[in-house]
Design a protein around this motif. Structure first.
Motif, PDB file in Angstrom:
ATOM      1  N   TYR A  32      -5.612   1.162   5.981  1.00  0.00           N
ATOM      2  CA  TYR A  32      -4.448   2.012   5.770  1.00  0.00           C
ATOM      3  C   TYR A  32      -4.802   2.939   4.615  1.00  0.00           C
ATOM      4  O   TYR A  32      -5.184   2.466   3.550  1.00  0.00           O
ATOM      5  N   PHE A  34      -4.048   6.371   2.052  1.00  0.00           N
ATOM      6  CA  PHE A  34      -2.988   7.126   1.409  1.00  0.00           C
ATOM      7  C   PHE A  34      -3.578   8.261   0.570  1.00  0.00           C
ATOM      8  O   PHE A  34      -4.678   8.140   0.033  1.00  0.00           O
ATOM      9  N   LEU A  46       3.615   9.763  -3.785  1.00  0.00           N
ATOM     10  CA  LEU A  46       3.024   9.614  -2.467  1.00  0.00           C
ATOM     11  C   LEU A  46       3.081  10.942  -1.728  1.00  0.00           C
ATOM     12  O   LEU A  46       4.143  11.569  -1.641  1.00  0.00           O
ATOM     13  N   LYS A  49       0.390   9.305   4.348  1.00  0.00           N
ATOM     14  CA  LYS A  49      -0.304   8.058   4.612  1.00  0.00           C
ATOM     15  C   LYS A  49      -0.657   7.932   6.086  1.00  0.00           C
ATOM     16  O   LYS A  49       0.029   8.494   6.953  1.00  0.00           O
ATOM     17  N   LEU A  51      -1.275   4.863   8.794  1.00  0.00           N
ATOM     18  CA  LEU A  51      -1.215   3.421   9.079  1.00  0.00           C
ATOM     19  C   LEU A  51      -1.776   3.124  10.459  1.00  0.00           C
ATOM     20  O   LEU A  51      -2.544   2.175  10.643  1.00  0.00           O
TER      21      LEU A  51
ATOM     22  N   TRP B  99      -0.060  -0.995   0.414  1.00  0.00           N
ATOM     23  CA  TRP B  99      -0.925  -0.467   1.467  1.00  0.00           C
ATOM     24  C   TRP B  99      -0.154  -0.198   2.746  1.00  0.00           C
ATOM     25  O   TRP B  99      -0.708   0.325   3.706  1.00  0.00           O
ATOM     26  N   VAL B 100       1.106  -0.565   2.794  1.00  0.00           N
ATOM     27  CA  VAL B 100       1.968  -0.198   3.912  1.00  0.00           C
ATOM     28  C   VAL B 100       3.108   0.707   3.448  1.00  0.00           C
ATOM     29  O   VAL B 100       3.383   1.747   4.040  1.00  0.00           O
ATOM     30  N   GLY B 102       3.498   2.102   0.293  1.00  0.00           N
ATOM     31  CA  GLY B 102       3.217   3.044  -0.785  1.00  0.00           C
ATOM     32  C   GLY B 102       3.874   2.616  -2.085  1.00  0.00           C
ATOM     33  O   GLY B 102       4.605   1.628  -2.144  1.00  0.00           O
ATOM     34  N   TYR B 103       3.575   3.358  -3.138  1.00  0.00           N
ATOM     35  CA  TYR B 103       4.067   3.066  -4.477  1.00  0.00           C
ATOM     36  C   TYR B 103       5.108   4.074  -4.933  1.00  0.00           C
ATOM     37  O   TYR B 103       5.064   5.254  -4.565  1.00  0.00           O
ATOM     38  N   PHE B 105       5.867   5.307  -8.751  1.00  0.00           N
ATOM     39  CA  PHE B 105       5.256   5.215 -10.077  1.00  0.00           C
ATOM     40  C   PHE B 105       6.258   5.530 -11.176  1.00  0.00           C
ATOM     41  O   PHE B 105       7.180   6.338 -11.002  1.00  0.00           O
TER      42      PHE B 105
END
Lengths: 113, 114
Positions: A32, A34, A46, A49, A51, B99-100, B102-103, B105
């Motif tokens: 995955y 990003f 972000l 991304k 997936l 990883w799915v 996102g973050y 911050f």
């Protein structure tokens, strides 16, 4: 171990020109991927991304990235950049078999008038 | 407003003087993490937490401690700061896994150790 490589530390480009920021990952397993953007004096945000599904993903501000499994790449592109796109861009991926989440070293995009 | 709040934004301290950087999120996120950002090195993970009372080392944990007693808070503790810990620190949180999902911050804490 999984890692991400951003080959270019800095990319200067003139306003309204196209740009590509490169990101390569090291693992052949499913990943995955990003992209994050960091504007001056701010935290990361972000951007987009991947997936699964379509290998081309888009952000709301005109960036797109294409997942290329054969080349283990996830390059970020924009057909026409603006001054406001000046920022640092980071590629990120999970380290496989762990709960760690790792970032590339970043690419500083500078858009010139 | 959904956010990750770090305090302080700027901190100058002396070698050996214990300090704590606070991090709080109001999104009921499970995963929280600390990173340090240094020029040319990108972001490096210090510690992460999958849930309350569950923490683990990232890639650069030496000289740091964390705790996760409540879901919303994840403080970073430097028991005896040294000049090589001068850096920009970010706290980040994710709904379940970054990883799915996102973050999100925080705004960062610039620490200088003299």
């Amino acid at each position: 171990a999984q890692s991400v490589t951003q080959l270019d530390s800095q990319v200067p480009v003139f306003e309204e020109a196209p740009v590509e920021l490169r990101c390569n990952y090291s693992s052949s397993v499913s990943v995955y991927l990003f992209w994050y953007v960091q504007y001056p004096n701010q935290g990361l945000q972000l951007l987009l991304k991947y997936l699964s599904g379509s290998t081309l993903v888009e952000s709301i501000n005109g960036f797109e990235a294409e997942f290329n499994k054969s080349q283990t790449s996830f390059h970020l592109r924009k057909p026409s950049v603006h001054i406001s796109d000046t920022a640092e861009y980071f590629c990120a991926v999970r380290a496989p078999g762990t709960y760690k989440y790792i970032f590339g070293t970043g690419t500083r995009l500078k858009v010139l008038a | 407003e959904a956010q990750v709040t770090q305090n302080p934004r700027y901190l100058i301290t002396v070698t050996g003087k214990k300090l704590t950087v606070t991090c709080s999120q109001n999104m009921n996120h499970e995963y929280m993490s600390w990173y340090r950002q240094d020029p040319g090195l990108g972001l490096r993970q210090i510690y992460y937490s999958m849930n309350v009372e569950v923490t683990d080392k990232g890639d650069v944990p030496e000289g740091y401690k964390v705790s996760r007693k409540e879901k919303r808070n994840f403080p970073l503790i430097l028991e005896s700061p040294s000049p090589n810990q001068t850096s920009l620190y970010f706290c980040a949180s994710s709904l379940n896994t970054p990883w799915v999902d996102g973050y999100t911050f925080g705004s960062g804490t610039r620490l200088t150790v003299v």
